[in-house]
Design a protein around this motif. Structure first.
Motif, PDB file in Angstrom:
ATOM      1  N   VAL A 134       0.874  -1.174   0.000  1.00 54.25           N
ATOM      2  CA  VAL A 134       0.000   0.000   0.000  1.00 54.25           C
ATOM      3  C   VAL A 134       0.908   1.220   0.000  1.00 54.25           C
ATOM      4  O   VAL A 134       1.794   1.340   0.859  1.00 54.25           O
TER       5      VAL A 134
ATOM      6  N   LEU B 275      -4.222  -3.214   9.872  1.00 52.74           N
ATOM      7  CA  LEU B 275      -4.347  -3.272   8.408  1.00 52.74           C
ATOM      8  C   LEU B 275      -3.840  -4.622   7.893  1.00 52.74           C
ATOM      9  O   LEU B 275      -4.482  -5.259   7.042  1.00 52.74           O
TER      10      LEU B 275
ATOM     11  N   ALA C 177      -6.404  -6.901   5.893  1.00 49.60           N
ATOM     12  CA  ALA C 177      -6.166  -7.119   4.452  1.00 49.60           C
ATOM     13  C   ALA C 177      -5.851  -8.581   4.149  1.00 49.60           C
ATOM     14  O   ALA C 177      -5.981  -9.024   2.999  1.00 49.60           O
TER      15      ALA C 177
ATOM     16  N   VAL D  61      -8.643   4.847  -2.740  1.00 50.23           N
ATOM     17  CA  VAL D  61      -7.668   3.768  -2.794  1.00 50.23           C
ATOM     18  C   VAL D  61      -7.749   3.155  -4.188  1.00 50.23           C
ATOM     19  O   VAL D  61      -8.851   2.836  -4.657  1.00 50.23           O
TER      20      VAL D  61
ATOM     21  N   ARG E  80      -2.933   0.645  -3.932  1.00 57.47           N
ATOM     22  CA  ARG E  80      -2.921  -0.673  -3.284  1.00 57.47           C
ATOM     23  C   ARG E  80      -2.599  -1.708  -4.353  1.00 57.47           C
ATOM     24  O   ARG E  80      -3.295  -1.773  -5.373  1.00 57.47           O
TER      25      ARG E  80
ATOM     26  N   ASN F 163     -10.395  -0.959   2.979  1.00 51.95           N
ATOM     27  CA  ASN F 163     -10.243   0.490   2.749  1.00 51.95           C
ATOM     28  C   ASN F 163     -10.250   1.256   4.071  1.00 51.95           C
ATOM     29  O   ASN F 163      -9.510   2.222   4.254  1.00 51.95           O
TER      30      ASN F 163
ATOM     31  N   ILE G 148      -6.897   0.925   5.757  1.00 47.06           N
ATOM     32  CA  ILE G 148      -5.904   1.750   5.045  1.00 47.06           C
ATOM     33  C   ILE G 148      -6.061   3.213   5.468  1.00 47.06           C
ATOM     34  O   ILE G 148      -5.087   3.926   5.736  1.00 47.06           O
TER      35      ILE G 148
END
Ligand SMILES: CC(=O)N[C@H]1[C@@H](OP(=O)(O)OP(=O)(O)OC[C@H]2O[C@@H](n3ccc(=O)[nH]c3=O)[C@H](O)[C@@H]2O)O[C@H](CO)[C@@H](O)[C@@H]1O[C@H](C)C(=O)N[C@@H](C)C(=O)N[C@@H](CCC(=O)O)C(=O)O
Ligand SMILES: Nc1ncnc2c1ncn2[C@@H]1O[C@H](COP(=O)(O)OP(=O)(O)OP(=O)(O)O)[C@@H](O)[C@H]1O
Length: 447
Positions: A41, A64, A68, A169, A191, A216, A219
């Protein structure tokens, strides 16, 4: 890149490590002892982090990494999960267990899997003392998705002179054009999914929907600390909390990570573990889809830029030739939900066609109405609000002869309870939200 494993046969999903340097976060995962899957990212022009924010930043980055991981975990859904750095405290493990179970519920349902009892993040670490306030600047990150909802949130904040940045993003030109149209300062975070995931997909990995709003959100929590924002205001409407269907006692909601339960879990977690003055909320939470489309119908400067059609946002493969493909549930729902609030010629000029006068689309609209089908796996409003919108159109001379409105009047309406078809109740706000006092006046946009 080649990979040496059959994802469906793996035993362990490993959160290997995460790191951050020079504006790039690296999130590393692996199955068993297979090759590392590295997601990156990129935070553009990220300023140096003040030392006083380091612990908060590390906590947000770790979250995160954990959130993710859902894109990769789903490829194999192995029975064990291992986390570098040891077990998690209960609040963290609770959030992740819930996110992976409910955020992957559609994935599980469509693949014939049952993830209940399978997802267990390692727990047992002592709870941390509550995070302190970091004196974050009073300004808001407003995520932009290219569709109507985030643009309503932007205009709501602009209407009270709130300091805000339009953030997105990924590299969608359509979202970039919408962000530009807002006139706000912009921030585009990149990303890159691990290329190994696409290789696993080719090898026959499990695949399906993931709770991308959670990714998202995580992030943006990292971004808020890096760039200095005290609030992240998503545009997730009340209707997003309603399940798509119920299956063997489990609610399956395509939009789970847009729903209020996830908002509360992540909002509380950030307060407790990251910063007492970092707010994560949805500005549209009190409102239904219909209340949002009514507000959006006044925002004419966006009409030639926005699109809610998710086919525009694919990472791989071709995009539709038009901003509105006209074939998917999002196109159908947004057409129907805007129709009661816009002059008909205006609506037809946005979509370039009249979707309600096309008999070939009957099944698509039936699903939205939950007539002989369940609500589609897409970001659409509740069946009852779609019925209210269709009923309103069936009472209007300019719409009632169109093929699907006419069909609704003759075939579906006689089977419905007329007392449940009014539009007005859908335009009322509910009291359930986490919007901070500073942003509440922005809701006047819904008046
Ligand atoms: C754009 C879209 O709808 N994509 C979904 C679609 O993906 P598809 O395979 O057709 O193409 P790509 O988007 O190019 O993705 C390629 C593969 O990459 C993997 N992947 C992608 C993004 C990601 O964040 N994680 C991933 O693992 C995946 O293996 C892809 O096959 O179908 C997929 C399978 O059903 C969906 O997972 C793709 O959905 C994206 C994650 C996505 O961004 N979807 C949003 C438009 C979306 O559904 N938003 C929801 C929010 C719901 C929530 O709770 O967050 C909504 O608007 O309701
Ligand atoms: N690529 C992205 N980057 C950042 N935020 C995003 C992105 N895509 C969607 N979002 C945010 O996620 C939330 C849900 O997305 P959603 O698609 O419902 O909203 P939208 O695109 O604004 O409206 P619409 O419902 O018309 O598509 C919104 O707050 C949106 O801004």
């Amino acid at each position: 890149m080649t990979t040496n494993i059959q994802p469906r046969l793996t035993q362990v999903f490993r959160f290997v490590r995460c790191s951050y340097a020079d504006g790039v976060a690296e999130l590393v995962y692996a199955f068993d002892h297979g090759e590392e899957l590295i997601e990156r990212v990129r935070f553009p022009q990220a300023p140096a982090l003040p030392a006083s924010h380091q612990a908060a930043f590390d906590a947000a980055l770790r979250m995160l990494h954990l959130i993710a991981g859902v894109s990769y975990y789903k490829a194999g859904v192995p029975p064990r999960i291992e986390v570098a750095g040891g077990p998690l405290d209960d609040a963290t493990a609770d959030l992740l267990d819930a996110l992976y179970l409910h955020g992957l519920a559609e994935f599980a349902y469509r693949n014939g899997l049952d993830l209940r009892g399978r997802i267990a993040f390692p727990r047992g670490a002592a709870a941390q003392p509550a995070a302190k306030a970091l004196n974050l600047p009073q300004r808001t990150l407003v995520p932009i998705g290219g569709g109507k909802d985030s643009l309503v949130a932007v205009e709501a904040i602009k209407s009270i002179g709130g300091e805000a940045t339009a953030v997105w993003v990924g590299n969608s030109p359509l979202i970039a054009a919408c962000a530009e149209r807002t006139g706000l300062p912009m921030l585009n975070i990149q990303r890159e999914l691990a290329p190994g995931l696409f290789e696993l997909n080719r090898l026959g990995a499990w695949n399906g929907h993931i709770p991308v709003t959670a990714v998202n959100s995580a992030i943006l929590a990292v971004a808020a600390l890096l760039y200095g924002y005290d609030s992240i205001a998503f545009a997730n409407e009340r209707s997003a909390s309603a399940a798509t269907l119920e299956y063997e006692g489990q609610l399956v909601n395509h939009q789970w990570s847009k729903g209020y339960v996830f908002e509360q879990l992540l909002g509380d977690w950030l307060h407790q573990h990251v910063a007492a003055d970092l707010t994560y909320c949805s500005l549209l939470r009190p409102y239904s889809e219909l209340a949002v489309t009514r507000a959006f119908a006044k925002l004419t400067p966006y009409f030639d830029a926005f699109s809610s059609c998710n086919r525009n946002f694919k990472l791989l493969g071709p995009k539709p030739a038009d901003r509105w493909c006209g074939q998917c549930p999002k196109c159908h729902f947004v057409f129907l939900a805007l129709a009661p609030f816009l002059a008909k010629p205006r609506l037809l000029s946005i979509f370039g066609r009249n979707l309600l006068d096309d008999e070939n689309l009957a099944a698509g609209f039936d699903a939205l109405l939950e007539y002989q089908d369940h609500k589609p796996f897409e970001c659409v409003g509740e069946g009852a609000e779609a019925r209210a919108a269709m009923f309103a159109l069936s009472q209007r001379p300019e719409w009632q002869e169109d093929a699907l409105v006419n069909r609704f009047r003759n075939e579906i309406l006689p089977q419905l309870d007329a007392s449940e078809l009014a539009l007005e109740p859908w335009l009322q706000a509910s009291g359930e939200h986490r919007i901070p006092a500073r942003l509440l006046p922005a809701l006047a946009i819904f008046a």
